[in-house]
Design a protein around this motif. Structure first.
Motif, PDB file in Angstrom:
ATOM      1  N   CYS A  46     -36.122  34.310 -19.059  1.00 41.88           N
ATOM      2  CA  CYS A  46     -36.466  33.680 -18.079  1.00 41.88           C
ATOM      3  C   CYS A  46     -38.058  34.345 -16.687  1.00 41.88           C
ATOM      4  CB  CYS A  46     -35.149  34.673 -17.157  1.00 41.88           C
ATOM      5  SG  CYS A  46     -35.004  34.592 -15.101  1.00 41.88           S
ATOM      6  N   THR A  49     -40.555  32.208 -18.033  1.00 39.19           N
ATOM      7  CA  THR A  49     -40.464  30.915 -17.543  1.00 39.19           C
ATOM      8  C   THR A  49     -41.655  30.907 -15.986  1.00 39.19           C
ATOM      9  OG1 THR A  49     -38.647  31.150 -16.315  1.00 39.19           O
ATOM     10  CG2 THR A  49     -38.716  29.502 -18.377  1.00 39.19           C
ATOM     11  N   VAL A  52     -45.121  31.819 -17.460  1.00 41.17           N
ATOM     12  CA  VAL A  52     -46.061  30.327 -18.011  1.00 41.17           C
ATOM     13  C   VAL A  52     -46.264  30.078 -16.843  1.00 41.17           C
ATOM     14  CG1 VAL A  52     -45.489  28.440 -19.118  1.00 41.17           C
ATOM     15  CG2 VAL A  52     -45.333  30.190 -19.919  1.00 41.17           C
ATOM     16  N   ALA A  53     -45.688  30.189 -15.927  1.00 38.71           N
ATOM     17  CA  ALA A  53     -46.015  28.811 -14.118  1.00 38.71           C
ATOM     18  C   ALA A  53     -47.638  29.775 -13.413  1.00 38.71           C
ATOM     19  CB  ALA A  53     -44.821  29.365 -13.174  1.00 38.71           C
ATOM     20  N   ARG A  55     -49.671  31.853 -14.744  1.00 40.89           N
ATOM     21  CA  ARG A  55     -49.833  32.127 -15.672  1.00 40.89           C
ATOM     22  C   ARG A  55     -51.169  33.396 -16.123  1.00 40.89           C
ATOM     23  NH1 ARG A  55     -50.509  26.988 -13.780  1.00 40.89           N
ATOM     24  NH2 ARG A  55     -51.516  24.696 -14.788  1.00 40.89           N
ATOM     25  N   LEU A 179     -42.424  31.047  -7.318  1.00 38.72           N
ATOM     26  CA  LEU A 179     -42.505  29.851  -8.334  1.00 38.72           C
ATOM     27  C   LEU A 179     -43.581  28.930  -6.816  1.00 38.72           C
ATOM     28  CD1 LEU A 179     -42.296  28.783 -10.877  1.00 38.72           C
ATOM     29  CD2 LEU A 179     -40.323  27.298 -10.318  1.00 38.72           C
ATOM     30  N   LEU A 180     -42.789  28.655  -5.727  1.00 41.88           N
ATOM     31  CA  LEU A 180     -43.777  27.808  -4.429  1.00 41.88           C
ATOM     32  C   LEU A 180     -44.414  28.771  -4.298  1.00 41.88           C
ATOM     33  CD1 LEU A 180     -43.867  25.758  -3.471  1.00 41.88           C
ATOM     34  CD2 LEU A 180     -42.318  27.220  -1.280  1.00 41.88           C
ATOM     35  N   LEU A 183     -46.670  27.690  -7.626  1.00 42.69           N
ATOM     36  CA  LEU A 183     -47.344  26.441  -7.481  1.00 42.69           C
ATOM     37  C   LEU A 183     -48.663  26.100  -6.143  1.00 42.69           C
ATOM     38  CD1 LEU A 183     -44.220  24.753  -7.931  1.00 42.69           C
ATOM     39  CD2 LEU A 183     -45.758  24.857  -9.170  1.00 42.69           C
ATOM     40  N   ASN A 184     -48.303  26.425  -4.526  1.00 42.03           N
ATOM     41  CA  ASN A 184     -48.883  26.204  -3.658  1.00 42.03           C
ATOM     42  C   ASN A 184     -49.244  27.432  -3.004  1.00 42.03           C
ATOM     43  OD1 ASN A 184     -50.233  24.921  -1.275  1.00 42.03           O
ATOM     44  ND2 ASN A 184     -50.812  23.397  -2.165  1.00 42.03           N
ATOM     45  N   ARG A 234     -40.102  24.684 -23.852  1.00 45.42           N
ATOM     46  CA  ARG A 234     -41.170  23.936 -22.465  1.00 45.42           C
ATOM     47  C   ARG A 234     -41.071  22.448 -23.243  1.00 45.42           C
ATOM     48  NH1 ARG A 234     -43.044  19.989 -20.676  1.00 45.42           N
ATOM     49  NH2 ARG A 234     -44.548  19.162 -19.700  1.00 45.42           N
ATOM     50  N   LEU A 240     -36.548  21.829 -14.835  1.00 42.37           N
ATOM     51  CA  LEU A 240     -36.689  23.598 -15.059  1.00 42.37           C
ATOM     52  C   LEU A 240     -35.481  24.330 -14.915  1.00 42.37           C
ATOM     53  CD1 LEU A 240     -38.300  25.441 -13.598  1.00 42.37           C
ATOM     54  CD2 LEU A 240     -37.419  25.401 -11.729  1.00 42.37           C
ATOM     55  N   VAL A 244     -35.197  26.956 -18.242  1.00 44.14           N
ATOM     56  CA  VAL A 244     -35.343  28.054 -17.842  1.00 44.14           C
ATOM     57  C   VAL A 244     -33.842  28.672 -18.821  1.00 44.14           C
ATOM     58  CG1 VAL A 244     -33.932  29.584 -17.039  1.00 44.14           C
ATOM     59  CG2 VAL A 244     -36.043  28.551 -15.829  1.00 44.14           C
TER      60      VAL A 244
ATOM     61  N   ILE B  78     -53.365  17.355  -3.236  1.00 42.26           N
ATOM     62  CA  ILE B  78     -53.373  18.950  -4.888  1.00 42.26           C
ATOM     63  C   ILE B  78     -52.842  18.530  -5.955  1.00 42.26           C
ATOM     64  CG2 ILE B  78     -53.431  20.896  -2.678  1.00 42.26           C
ATOM     65  CD1 ILE B  78     -50.329  20.079  -3.055  1.00 42.26           C
ATOM     66  N   GLU B  81     -48.873  20.536 -11.022  1.00 45.35           N
ATOM     67  CA  GLU B  81     -48.542  22.060 -11.712  1.00 45.35           C
ATOM     68  C   GLU B  81     -47.933  20.750 -13.031  1.00 45.35           C
ATOM     69  OE1 GLU B  81     -48.178  24.770 -12.425  1.00 45.35           O
ATOM     70  OE2 GLU B  81     -47.744  24.285 -14.150  1.00 45.35           O
ATOM     71  N   LEU B  84     -45.559  23.565 -15.996  1.00 40.93           N
ATOM     72  CA  LEU B  84     -44.144  23.273 -16.431  1.00 40.93           C
ATOM     73  C   LEU B  84     -43.657  22.167 -16.359  1.00 40.93           C
ATOM     74  CD1 LEU B  84     -43.577  25.962 -12.716  1.00 40.93           C
ATOM     75  CD2 LEU B  84     -42.994  26.647 -15.807  1.00 40.93           C
ATOM     76  N   PRO B  85     -42.124  21.739 -16.683  1.00 43.57           N
ATOM     77  CA  PRO B  85     -41.365  21.161 -16.641  1.00 43.57           C
ATOM     78  C   PRO B  85     -40.728  20.643 -15.050  1.00 43.57           C
ATOM     79  CG  PRO B  85     -40.330  22.366 -18.157  1.00 43.57           C
ATOM     80  CD  PRO B  85     -40.923  23.257 -17.715  1.00 43.57           C
ATOM     81  N   LEU B  86     -41.145  20.436 -14.322  1.00 43.97           N
ATOM     82  CA  LEU B  86     -41.192  20.277 -13.276  1.00 43.97           C
ATOM     83  C   LEU B  86     -40.202  19.075 -12.241  1.00 43.97           C
ATOM     84  CD1 LEU B  86     -40.020  23.273 -11.029  1.00 43.97           C
ATOM     85  CD2 LEU B  86     -42.798  22.716  -9.818  1.00 43.97           C
ATOM     86  N   ASN B  90     -36.489  19.152  -8.553  1.00 36.92           N
ATOM     87  CA  ASN B  90     -36.596  20.471  -9.105  1.00 36.92           C
ATOM     88  C   ASN B  90     -37.432  20.788  -8.084  1.00 36.92           C
ATOM     89  OD1 ASN B  90     -36.947  19.927 -12.683  1.00 36.92           O
ATOM     90  ND2 ASN B  90     -35.190  21.125 -11.228  1.00 36.92           N
ATOM     91  N   LEU B  94     -36.561  24.041  -4.712  1.00 35.17           N
ATOM     92  CA  LEU B  94     -37.110  24.611  -4.371  1.00 35.17           C
ATOM     93  C   LEU B  94     -37.284  25.199  -3.506  1.00 35.17           C
ATOM     94  CD1 LEU B  94     -38.413  26.430  -6.724  1.00 35.17           C
ATOM     95  CD2 LEU B  94     -40.894  25.349  -6.437  1.00 35.17           C
ATOM     96  N   PHE B 102     -33.527  26.950 -11.072  1.00 33.02           N
ATOM     97  CA  PHE B 102     -32.600  26.393 -11.953  1.00 33.02           C
ATOM     98  C   PHE B 102     -31.774  26.541 -12.503  1.00 33.02           C
ATOM     99  CE2 PHE B 102     -33.423  31.237 -12.171  1.00 33.02           C
ATOM    100  CZ  PHE B 102     -32.857  31.224 -13.029  1.00 33.02           C
TER     101      PHE B 102
END
Lengths: 301, 236
Positions: A46, A49, A52-53, A55, A179-180, A183-184, A234, A240, A244, B78, B81, B84-86, B90, B94, B102
């Motif tokens: 868990c 994942t 990886v997101a 990095r 996670l958010l 992401l950004n 992956r 998602l 996971v 932007i 990603e 990730l498989p998003l 999803n 989030l 998930f």
């Protein structure tokens, strides 16, 4: 907890004697190892994942190296050299926080900065370990790097359980925000997420997970189990959720396979190496599936 | 619902050795549709990000709210990603619920997501991975996330760059609807024709506040020539 472990071991041993479960479970060390596997598999899967997101693939390796220094400090201040948890946790958490602090104050990319810290921590750790190894005459470097899942004791399992509980209680409610934020960060901040704070929380979680696993499966293997199952999953995931859960399943199966297969078939491979090899087999198989079955193909560039 | 009024006093921003914004003062009325215009590199996005609290600025920024402020931000296009498989679903889960994305999506969250996808025309693409979306689809997704929850203060940073004709019209009508319902809209917009047609007030930014006020009296032909051709002349 010891009462529970004893009860569990006796129960499974009885079942092994009566033939309800495989004979191999007659041995206490096998039961301990599988108990660790059942926690470590989903936990590292868990968290992997998220690694990886974000990095941060090599962060746990850097923490694993820092654990070397932790062990050395533990020996120097008189902790038991087989389980210097206080020094390991303290030093590694300080190390992780320092890395994150530096990250937010340089323009370097995360992987480059982790590389810098990884090298520094290995150098300090290796130097200190050489210095203290004269005192305790043990192969600290090997045990930290490769661990030994077949020699875990009740204290190791307690530490692992406690860390798993903390991760569950802290990490799950914050999962979406973490996670958010990765992401950004800008979008996350507008939504009231304290991006910096949450980064520190994640760093500390990964750090304590790594430290708890170092004695059991070793720093190198923690790294492998954080990455390989996620990479394998992956290949086959289209969202998602499946990513996971597939990661957690592959990670757990790898642990079980790595422990049981060599014993069952008398293959002279250490459990740590076998766990990674099983995970690697999953990766190879899923990569082939992805490239052969048309439904999984994505753009190459 | 009424969006906030915004008062900016002596806003300055330096990053490293360069001065990005200098002594800016202006106000935006509650519920206004306000645009930032100005040349490239003039500091429009930086100003907006100061208002969002994301820049180490000096000076005062005050929000006057009659109801709790809900801010939404549609950033410049932007890169999404790719590792990730998003999926779109999803991504929106989030931001809509605390339960890990998930796991399953809560019913209340699903209603919000369904509505945002419907509005932005992404319903049929909800299972697509965000890394594989086209520019226009990404912009629609960024807009969709800004609708959850319904904001009182909406900041848009050139949201129409990659949109097709239909998308532009859709976004325009959505922005006008939100403005009509009381949301304060701050829109960074290059399209001066659109600014003139839709906005009530405008700030022209080129490191300083070049001009600020109602659109008709601010965005005069002389001003447009002066500010927007300056860089061309400098280059020549």
């Amino acid at each position: 907890m010891s009462v529970f472990y004893t009860w569990l071991r006796e129960l499974i041993t009885q079942l092994a004697i009566s033939g309800t479960v495989p004979r191999i479970l007659f041995y206490e060390f096998v039961i301990n190892a599988l108990f660790c596997a059942i926690i470590i598999g989903p936990l590292l899967g868990c968290v992997g994942t998220m690694i990886v997101a974000k990095r941060m693939a090599f962060f746990s390796q850097a923490v694993g190296n820092a654990a070397l220094t932790g062990v050395a400090i533990g020996v120097l201040i008189g902790e038991s050299y087989t389980a210097p948890y206080l020094s390991m946790f303290t030093f590694c958490i300080v190390f992780g926080i320092l890395l994150n602090y530096t990250k937010s104050r340089t323009r370097m990319s995360t992987d480059a900065l982790i590389g810098v810290f990884l090298s520094i921590s290995l150098a300090i750790g290796a130097s200190l370990v050489l210095f203290v190894s004269a005192r305790v005459n043990t192969h600290i470097l090997e045990s930290v790097m490769f661990g030994s899942i077949l020699t875990v004791n009740d204290l190791d399992m307690n530490v692992l359980l406690a860390v798993a509980a903390i991760t569950l209680l802290v990490g799950l409610p914050l999962y979406n925000r973490m996670l958010l934020a990765s992401l950004n960060a800008s979008l996350a901040q507008v939504r009231g997420i304290q991006v910096q704070l949450i980064e520190y929380v994640f760093i500390v979680l990964v750090t304590i997970i790594t430290v708890a696993c170092v004695k059991i499966i070793g720093a190198v293997l923690v790294e492998a189990l954080l990455l390989i199952p996620a990479a394998a999953a992956r290949n086959l995931s289209r969202g998602l959720g499946s990513f996971v859960y597939n990661t957690m399943i592959i990670s757990t199966l790898s642990c079980f396979g790595g422990i049981l297969i060599p014993m069952q078939y008398d293959i002279p491979v250490p459990s740590g190496g076998a766990i990674v090899l099983v995970a690697a087999a999953f990766f190879i198989i899923t990569t082939i599936i992805r490239n052969v079955i048309p439904g999984f193909k994505e753009a190459k560039m | 619902m009424q969006g906030p009024a915004i008062h900016v006093e002596n806003l300055s921003l330096s990053l490293g050795a360069s001065l990005i914004l200098k002594n800016m003062s202006f106000s935006i009325a509650a519920g206004a549709l306000h645009c930032f215009a100005g040349p490239n590199g003039g500091g429009k996005t930086s100003t907006a990000r100061c208002l969002l609290g994301q820049m180490p600025h000096t000076g005062k920024i005050r929000f006057d709210n009659s109801s709790p402020q809900i801010t939404a931000y549609v950033p410049q296009l932007i890169e999404m990603e790719r590792t990730l498989p998003l999926t779109i679903d999803n991504f929106l889960t989030l931001i809509t619920q605390d339960k890990p994305a998930f796991m399953s999506t809560k019913k209340t969250a699903k209603l919000l997501i369904d509505s945002a996808l419907e509005i932005t025309g992404l319903t049929s693409k909800r299972k697509y991975m965000i890394g594989s979306l086209s520019g226009g689809e990404r912009q629609r997704l960024l807009f969709a996330q800004a609708l959850i929850p319904t904001p009182t203060f909406l900041v848009l940073d050139e949201p129409m760059t990659s949109l097709d004709e239909g998308g532009s019209q859709l976004f325009e009508s959505l922005i006008m609807q939100m403005h009509a319902s009381g949301t304060t809209v701050l829109w960074i917009n290059h399209d001066l024709e659109q600014v003139q047609r839709l906005a009530q007030t405008v700030t022209i930014i080129d490191k300083i506040v070049v001009a600020h006020g109602p659109v008709n009296s601010t965005l005069t032909p002389a001003m447009q020539r002066g500010v927007f051709t300056k860089h061309i002349e400098e280059a020549a």
